[in-house]
Write a protein that holds these residues in place. Structure first.
Motif, short mmCIF file in Angstrom:
data_model
loop_
_atom_site.label_atom_id
_atom_site.label_comp_id
_atom_site.label_asym_id
_atom_site.label_seq_id
_atom_site.Cartn_x
_atom_site.Cartn_y
_atom_site.Cartn_z
N LEU A 99 0.86 -1.18 0.00
CA LEU A 99 0.00 0.00 0.00
C LEU A 99 0.90 1.23 0.00
O LEU A 99 1.70 1.41 0.92
N VAL A 100 0.77 2.05 -1.04
CA VAL A 100 1.57 3.27 -1.15
C VAL A 100 0.64 4.46 -1.01
O VAL A 100 -0.35 4.58 -1.76
N GLU A 101 0.94 5.32 -0.04
CA GLU A 101 0.12 6.51 0.19
C GLU A 101 0.90 7.75 -0.23
O GLU A 101 2.00 8.01 0.26
N LEU A 102 0.30 8.51 -1.16
CA LEU A 102 0.94 9.69 -1.73
C LEU A 102 0.08 10.91 -1.41
O LEU A 102 -0.93 11.16 -2.05
N ASP A 103 0.47 11.62 -0.35
CA ASP A 103 -0.32 12.77 0.11
C ASP A 103 -1.78 12.42 0.27
O ASP A 103 -2.68 13.16 -0.14
N GLY A 104 -2.04 11.23 0.84
CA GLY A 104 -3.40 10.81 1.10
C GLY A 104 -4.01 9.94 0.02
O GLY A 104 -5.01 9.25 0.27
N PHE A 105 -3.45 9.95 -1.19
CA PHE A 105 -3.93 9.07 -2.26
C PHE A 105 -3.41 7.67 -1.99
O PHE A 105 -2.21 7.45 -1.83
N ARG A 106 -4.33 6.69 -1.96
CA ARG A 106 -3.97 5.34 -1.54
C ARG A 106 -3.95 4.40 -2.75
O ARG A 106 -5.00 4.09 -3.34
N ASP B 93 -1.17 -2.01 -4.41
CA ASP B 93 -0.64 -2.92 -5.42
C ASP B 93 -0.67 -4.33 -4.85
O ASP B 93 0.23 -4.74 -4.12
N LEU B 94 -1.72 -5.08 -5.21
CA LEU B 94 -1.84 -6.46 -4.75
C LEU B 94 -1.10 -7.43 -5.66
O LEU B 94 -0.88 -8.58 -5.28
N ASN B 95 -0.73 -7.01 -6.87
CA ASN B 95 -0.17 -7.90 -7.88
C ASN B 95 -0.96 -9.21 -7.90
O ASN B 95 -2.14 -9.21 -8.16
N ASP B 96 -0.34 -10.34 -7.60
CA ASP B 96 -1.11 -11.59 -7.52
C ASP B 96 -1.12 -12.15 -6.10
O ASP B 96 -1.26 -13.35 -5.89
N CYS B 97 -1.01 -11.25 -5.12
CA CYS B 97 -1.04 -11.64 -3.71
C CYS B 97 -2.48 -11.62 -3.21
O CYS B 97 -3.28 -10.78 -3.63
N HIS B 98 -2.79 -12.54 -2.30
CA HIS B 98 -4.15 -12.63 -1.76
C HIS B 98 -4.10 -12.64 -0.23
O HIS B 98 -4.24 -13.70 0.40
N PRO B 99 -3.92 -11.47 0.40
CA PRO B 99 -4.07 -11.43 1.86
C PRO B 99 -5.51 -11.77 2.24
O PRO B 99 -6.41 -11.79 1.40
N LYS B 100 -5.72 -12.05 3.51
CA LYS B 100 -7.09 -12.30 3.96
C LYS B 100 -7.95 -11.09 3.62
O LYS B 100 -7.54 -9.94 3.80
N LEU B 101 -9.15 -11.36 3.14
CA LEU B 101 -10.05 -10.26 2.77
C LEU B 101 -10.33 -9.35 3.96
O LEU B 101 -10.48 -8.13 3.80
N THR B 102 -10.37 -9.93 5.16
CA THR B 102 -10.66 -9.13 6.35
C THR B 102 -9.48 -8.26 6.77
O THR B 102 -9.64 -7.39 7.63
N GLU B 103 -8.30 -8.49 6.17
CA GLU B 103 -7.12 -7.71 6.54
C GLU B 103 -6.71 -6.71 5.47
O GLU B 103 -5.69 -6.04 5.59
N LEU B 104 -7.49 -6.60 4.41
CA LEU B 104 -7.18 -5.65 3.36
C LEU B 104 -7.48 -4.22 3.82
O LEU B 104 -8.46 -3.99 4.54
N PRO B 105 -6.67 -3.24 3.41
CA PRO B 105 -6.97 -1.85 3.75
C PRO B 105 -8.21 -1.37 3.01
O PRO B 105 -8.51 -1.84 1.91
N ARG B 106 -8.91 -0.45 3.61
CA ARG B 106 -10.11 0.11 2.98
C ARG B 106 -9.80 1.51 2.44
O ARG B 106 -8.69 2.00 2.56
N ASP B 107 -10.80 2.11 1.84
CA ASP B 107 -10.68 3.47 1.32
C ASP B 107 -9.53 3.59 0.33
O ASP B 107 -8.73 4.52 0.37
N VAL B 108 -9.46 2.62 -0.59
CA VAL B 108 -8.39 2.58 -1.60
C VAL B 108 -8.81 3.39 -2.82
O VAL B 108 -9.90 3.21 -3.36
N ASP B 109 -7.93 4.28 -3.25
CA ASP B 109 -8.22 5.10 -4.42
C ASP B 109 -7.95 4.37 -5.73
O ASP B 109 -8.68 4.53 -6.70
N LEU B 110 -6.88 3.58 -5.75
CA LEU B 110 -6.51 2.85 -6.96
C LEU B 110 -6.00 1.47 -6.58
O LEU B 110 -5.05 1.34 -5.80
N LEU B 111 -6.65 0.46 -7.10
CA LEU B 111 -6.29 -0.93 -6.82
C LEU B 111 -5.66 -1.55 -8.06
O LEU B 111 -6.22 -1.46 -9.16
#
Length: 530
Positions: A141-148, A151-169
């Motif tokens: 997760l890269v945050e650029l002056d608040g823009f989130r 980059d998940l590429n082909d990684c699959h963290p637990k859905l319950t552990e993913l960050p929210r309020d993502v601007d670009l996935l």
């Protein structure tokens, strides 16, 4: 710089899962891939070769490589970069990625665990996310002056552990495994399995979009293209798990019309303007001239034929498997299975037990192959190994009955036994054919092959399968909370007609018995609440 000055941010797409994140003068290079992967079988699609010199000669302030799969960890490209370049590295149990980076000469390495963050510059922060199961993959997760930017590429963290309020996935939409296309299935069965996998991939993507509240999406991390004539059958967009974005886009739009699609080609730039991703113009369609691409890269894919093809002897194979078994005894406790390996004109039975018998490998004459068999040295139409998400586990307590065969070309088996390639790389190359009866994915067997070189991973695989004391209550039942396959939280899993389906990899269990009915053989702990 005055605090009120606006900083410029952008993201350059360099192909597959590769990006260059720019924040003022800071440059973060992510997963650059240009050279063939997995025994010269995978190539980036579309062709990004025109960017190689520019990317290799670029000036960067940090480097992030998500994991050691060679469509992300491009050693040839990494050797072109300054060794003084700071590196962000995931804290994997095996430390394989860290060792690889140090082996290439990088020394300024920041190791981050799951959820750990590091400031890179004022207004720029990176947070590491890990697949916390036995799989070793990471996201950023890269945050650029608040823009989130996630980059998940082909990684699959637990859905319950993913960050929210993502601007670009940025996340995978295509398959990246060998199941089902490297298995020997009749054509109607193959079509059904391909459809199931592709449906599961889309479902996982849409759940990821929902879990992150993503406002915009960049299709990335697939599909590869296969330039070797022996493998070009896997470029079939209809019959394989490797669709192009154009094949997926209509279903994505229907499921998430509110999400902006940022469809880019290698070399395109995404500017961050007013907290939104903006591209200069609509990209041209992805080029599909595979024949021309193959001509340009013939020396690279043709290098596979230059690999040694000296037949592996029974003694060599016995020494290899005896060592592999000894190093992974915790995984193999109470397990036994006979594995058949066919290579060229040779056929062996590998006796996998907690303690390797003497010998562990016995040679036998190969039987005549039936017409629909997977030929040694390649797959028929259809096949990729059972993925961690779509084919399921083996019983840890006892080896499942039936047969499991691997058809391995001599060059590939030689590379494995000589330590030039792992089974994981060989399977991903699509150069191995597989047959199993019954049609159940044996997690223990495939875990031994795929991760046996790093026993800490197979130890975690066994831990993942252990029944957790933590339970949830659903439909009058007390159910094991975490999926025994990869640890996904089942609290909000769908239950339809008494069958629970894991939202992450789509294994399914009959809640009357706890028996796994799709995915594999690992059961789910289920009991009445009273």
């Amino acid at each position: 710089m005055p605090l009120t000055a606006a900083r410029k941010s952008s993201i350059d797409y360099i192909g597959h899962a590769g990006f260059v994140v720019r924040h003022d003068e800071f440059r973060l290079l992510i997963d650059p891939w240009f050279h063939p992967a997995f025994l010269e079988s995978w190539f980036p699609f579309p062709d990004n070769g025109h960017l190689l010199e520019r990317v290799a000669a670029g000036s960067y302030d940090a480097l992030y490589v998500s994991h050691t799969h060679t469509d992300h960890f491009d050693r040839a490209l990494l050797r072109m970069l300054p060794r003084s370049l700071p590196v962000l590295c995931a804290a994997f149990r095996s430390r394989d990625l860290l060792r690889e980076m140090r082996g290439l000469g990088f020394s300024d390495i920041t190791v981050l665990g799951h959820g750990e963050s590091v400031p890179l510059r004022p207004g720029l922060q990176a947070t590491m996310l890990l697949d916390t199961s036995h799989k070793e993959d990471s996201a950023l997760l890269v945050e650029l002056d608040g823009f989130r930017f996630l980059d998940l590429n082909d990684c699959h963290p637990k859905l319950t552990e993913l960050p929210r309020d993502v601007d670009l996935l940025a996340a995978q939409f295509s398959g990246a495994m060998w199941y089902p296309n490297c298995y020997s299935y009749p054509l109607p069965v193959m079509r059904e399995k391909v459809a199931q996998v592709r449906s599961g991939l889309l479902d996982t993507l849409m759940r990821t979009v929902a879990a992150t509240d993503a406002r915009a999406y960049v299709p990335c991390a697939g599909p590869p293209v296969f330039l070797d004539p022996a493998l070009r059958v896997h470029n079939d967009r209809e019959q394989t798990i490797f669709p192009h974005w154009a094949d997926v886009a209509p279903s994505f739009v229907e499921a998430a019309p509110q999400v902006k699609i940022v469809d880019v080609q290698p070399g395109d730039r995404i500017d961050i303007v007013g907290g939104k991703p903006v591209t200069a113009a609509a990209p041209a369609p992805a080029p599909t001239d595979v024949a021309g691409y193959a001509r340009r890269r013939q020396a690279q894919w043709g290098a596979h034929e230059q690999r040694p093809d000296t037949p592996v002897s029974t003694a060599e194979l016995d020494a290899y498997f005896s060592r592999l078994i000894r190093r992974n005894r915790p995984l193999l406790a109470d397990y036994q299975r006979d594995l058949t390996i066919l290579s060229g004109t040779r056929r062996w039975t590998v006796m996998i037990r907690p303690v390797p018998p003497q010998p562990a490998v016995v040679a036998a004459s190969p039987p005549a192959l039936p017409p629909d068999a997977v030929p040694p040295g390649g797959a028929t139409a259809g096949g990729t190994t059972a993925s961690d998400g779509t084919a399921g586990g083996s019983a840890v307590a006892a080896g499942p009955p039936g047969s499991y065969e691997l058809h391995v070309p001599p060059r590939v088996l030689r590379a494995i036994v000589d330590g030039e390639a792992t089974w994981e790389e060989a399977l991903l190359s699509m150069r191995i054919g597989l047959r199993r009866d019954p049609d159940l994915f044996d997690v223990t067997l495939m875990g031994l092959l795929r991760y046996g070189d790093t026993p800490v991973v197979t130890w975690q695989l066994r831990q993942d399968s252990s029944v957790s004391d933590e339970t949830i209550t659903r439909d009058g039942l007390r159910i094991q909370r975490y999926c025994p396959h990869a640890g996904e939280d089942l609290t909000d899993a769908d239950i339809v007609d008494g069958v629970l389906e894991c939202p992450r990899h789509h294994w399914a269990w009959d809640l009357t018995t706890g028996r796994c009915v799709r995915g594999g053989t690992w059961p789910l702990s289920v009991s009445p609440t009273e």
